[in-house]
Design an enzyme around this catalytic site. Structure first.
Site, PDB file in Angstrom:
ATOM      1  N   ASP A  56       0.818  -1.218   0.000  1.00 51.04           N
ATOM      2  CA  ASP A  56       0.000   0.000   0.000  1.00 51.04           C
ATOM      3  C   ASP A  56       0.853   1.270   0.000  1.00 51.04           C
ATOM      4  O   ASP A  56       0.371   2.338  -0.354  1.00 51.04           O
ATOM      5  CB  ASP A  56      -0.941  -0.019   1.208  1.00 51.04           C
ATOM      6  CG  ASP A  56      -0.189  -0.282   2.506  1.00 51.04           C
ATOM      7  OD1 ASP A  56       0.394   0.657   3.058  1.00 51.04           O
ATOM      8  OD2 ASP A  56      -0.162  -1.450   2.971  1.00 51.04           O
ATOM      9  N   PRO A  76       0.464 -16.117   1.128  1.00 43.74           N
ATOM     10  CA  PRO A  76       1.804 -15.761   0.650  1.00 43.74           C
ATOM     11  C   PRO A  76       2.771 -15.312   1.749  1.00 43.74           C
ATOM     12  O   PRO A  76       3.981 -15.400   1.592  1.00 43.74           O
ATOM     13  CB  PRO A  76       1.547 -14.617  -0.350  1.00 43.74           C
ATOM     14  CG  PRO A  76       0.164 -14.131  -0.091  1.00 43.74           C
ATOM     15  CD  PRO A  76      -0.583 -15.277   0.527  1.00 43.74           C
ATOM     16  N   ASP A 112       6.473  -5.759   6.619  1.00 42.40           N
ATOM     17  CA  ASP A 112       5.102  -5.243   6.682  1.00 42.40           C
ATOM     18  C   ASP A 112       4.193  -6.266   6.012  1.00 42.40           C
ATOM     19  O   ASP A 112       3.754  -6.093   4.883  1.00 42.40           O
ATOM     20  CB  ASP A 112       5.050  -3.887   5.965  1.00 42.40           C
ATOM     21  CG  ASP A 112       3.685  -3.236   6.073  1.00 42.40           C
ATOM     22  OD1 ASP A 112       2.812  -3.792   6.768  1.00 42.40           O
ATOM     23  OD2 ASP A 112       3.489  -2.176   5.453  1.00 42.40           O
ATOM     24  N   SER A 113       3.921  -7.341   6.723  1.00 42.60           N
ATOM     25  CA  SER A 113       3.276  -8.495   6.089  1.00 42.60           C
ATOM     26  C   SER A 113       1.820  -8.647   6.489  1.00 42.60           C
ATOM     27  O   SER A 113       1.344  -8.032   7.439  1.00 42.60           O
ATOM     28  CB  SER A 113       4.016  -9.763   6.499  1.00 42.60           C
ATOM     29  OG  SER A 113       3.704 -10.069   7.844  1.00 42.60           O
ATOM     30  N   THR A 114       1.139  -9.516   5.776  1.00 47.01           N
ATOM     31  CA  THR A 114      -0.203  -9.949   6.173  1.00 47.01           C
ATOM     32  C   THR A 114      -0.042 -11.028   7.251  1.00 47.01           C
ATOM     33  O   THR A 114       1.069 -11.311   7.699  1.00 47.01           O
ATOM     34  CB  THR A 114      -0.950 -10.522   4.958  1.00 47.01           C
ATOM     35  OG1 THR A 114      -0.123 -11.532   4.364  1.00 47.01           O
ATOM     36  CG2 THR A 114      -1.201  -9.468   3.908  1.00 47.01           C
ATOM     37  N   ASP A 115      -1.152 -11.650   7.634  1.00 45.80           N
ATOM     38  CA  ASP A 115      -1.084 -12.732   8.626  1.00 45.80           C
ATOM     39  C   ASP A 115      -0.333 -13.928   8.025  1.00 45.80           C
ATOM     40  O   ASP A 115      -0.267 -14.058   6.808  1.00 45.80           O
ATOM     41  CB  ASP A 115      -2.505 -13.176   9.017  1.00 45.80           C
ATOM     42  CG  ASP A 115      -3.281 -12.060   9.714  1.00 45.80           C
ATOM     43  OD1 ASP A 115      -2.653 -11.070  10.107  1.00 45.80           O
ATOM     44  OD2 ASP A 115      -4.507 -12.188   9.854  1.00 45.80           O
ATOM     45  N   GLU A 120       7.463  -6.207  -2.885  1.00 45.14           N
ATOM     46  CA  GLU A 120       6.063  -6.592  -2.694  1.00 45.14           C
ATOM     47  C   GLU A 120       5.734  -7.683  -3.712  1.00 45.14           C
ATOM     48  O   GLU A 120       6.013  -7.549  -4.892  1.00 45.14           O
ATOM     49  CB  GLU A 120       5.166  -5.358  -2.881  1.00 45.14           C
ATOM     50  CG  GLU A 120       3.691  -5.647  -3.072  1.00 45.14           C
ATOM     51  CD  GLU A 120       3.006  -6.357  -1.894  1.00 45.14           C
ATOM     52  OE1 GLU A 120       3.142  -5.904  -0.746  1.00 45.14           O
ATOM     53  OE2 GLU A 120       2.334  -7.388  -2.145  1.00 45.14           O
TER      54      GLU A 120
END
Ligand code: AG3
Length: 297
Positions: free
Chosen positions: A92, A168, A161-164, A112
């Site tokens: 983002d 991925p 800065d990752s997702t859960d 990213e």
């Protein structure tokens, strides 16, 4: 519903099939399925534009400043002279926006995996993605795991800065990845990693920190309020070979820098490392304790 009322639209994140967090939505701005995940951008009524990946809230315009200020300014004000920064994930652009506020930062590489996230945020969240064209930034659309394993470049600060850890982002919580990251960090280097909810994700947090432990002399965790994530209390891991987040923090530095923030300040910096008892008990023997004066025990 009364006749004539507009249809009531809500977007909800369901957490572990146990609780739900919902936001009143006005309309969908973008919906797509990338090779990696479902990407949705919605206009909410009271939280601005919101991005969800696989149905999980990534950020809202209303509270994103908290997450992005805390991931960036805590390490950048603890490192003595951060010049090169690596961001893994963060499609983002909010994290690099905060990093690039530091005039001493000469080069940022952001890796990213999902171009769809970058394009959707460029289009629908211009105030978050505004720094993605900064000449100091190299934006690479590729797998962060592969980049870390292959690059020979050194970095002063690495921000994950990752997702859960499902889909991925799962390998970003593994030992192999942290070993690779520690190889890239310069002597005073600092790693910050998205560390989930200390209340709802204890089963993720402890193994994640245990996977970092072999590679870092100093390991800590710090807290912030993320009002649009399940439970509201969220955390980042702080790992370094040398730097202590409190002993090596000069509280006059943020003001001297002239960087304007809305959540982060020297008091918040210090307080964010003070853990509630349920957390310090759960993480005993994993992280390095800090006493109430901010000193290592
Ligand atoms: N990264 C996502 C953090 C985890 C959110 N988890 C959840 N809602 N269950 C945020 C990216 C911001 N740059």
């Amino acid at each position: 519903m009364e006749t004539g009322d507009a249809l009531s639209l809500w977007v909800t994140e369901t957490h572990q099939n146990s609780m739900r967090l919902g936001f009143k939505v006005e309309k969908t701005l973008f919906s797509g399925r990338s090779r990696f995940q479902q990407v949705d951008v919605v206009q909410t009524r009271d939280h601005g534009v919101m991005l969800l990946n696989d149905g999980l809230v990534m950020l809202s315009e209303r509270d994103e400043f908290i997450y992005h200020e805390m991931i960036a300014h805590v390490p950048l004000f603890v490192h003595p002279n951060p010049r090169r920064v690596l961001v893994i994930g963060g499609g983002d652009g909010g994290t690099v926006r905060e990093v690039l506020r530091h005039p001493g930062v000469e080069r940022v590489v952001m890796v990213e995996i999902d171009e769809m996230v970058v394009n959707a945020c460029r289009k629908y969240m211009p105030e978050v993605s505004c720094a993605l064209d900064d000449p100091r930034l190299e934006l690479r659309i590729e797998d962060g795991i592969k980049f870390v394993a292959e690059t020979e470049e050194g970095f002063d600060v690495i921000l994950v800065d990752s997702t859960d850890p499902i889909g991925p982002a799962a390998p970003l919580f593994n030992k192999e990845f942290y070993s690779g990251v520690s190889r890239l960090l310069t002597e005073e280097g600092i790693l910050i990693s998205q560390a989930e909810s200390p209340f709802y994700n204890q089963e993720i947090q402890r193994p994640m920190l245990l996977n970092q432990r072999p590679f870092f002399e100093k390991l800590h965790i710090y807290l912030f309020s993320n009002l649009t994530y399940p439970g509201g209390l969220w955390s980042f891991g702080f790992a370094s070979g040398k730097r202590c987040p409190l002993k090596d923090f000069d509280p006059d530095r943020p003001a001297r820098s002239g960087i304007e923030t809305r959540y982060y300040n020297p008091g918040v910096h210090r307080a964010s490392f003070m853990l509630p008892t349920f957390m310090s008990r759960h993480l005993e023997g994993v992280i390095d304790p800090l006493d109430a004066a901010g000193l290592e025990a």
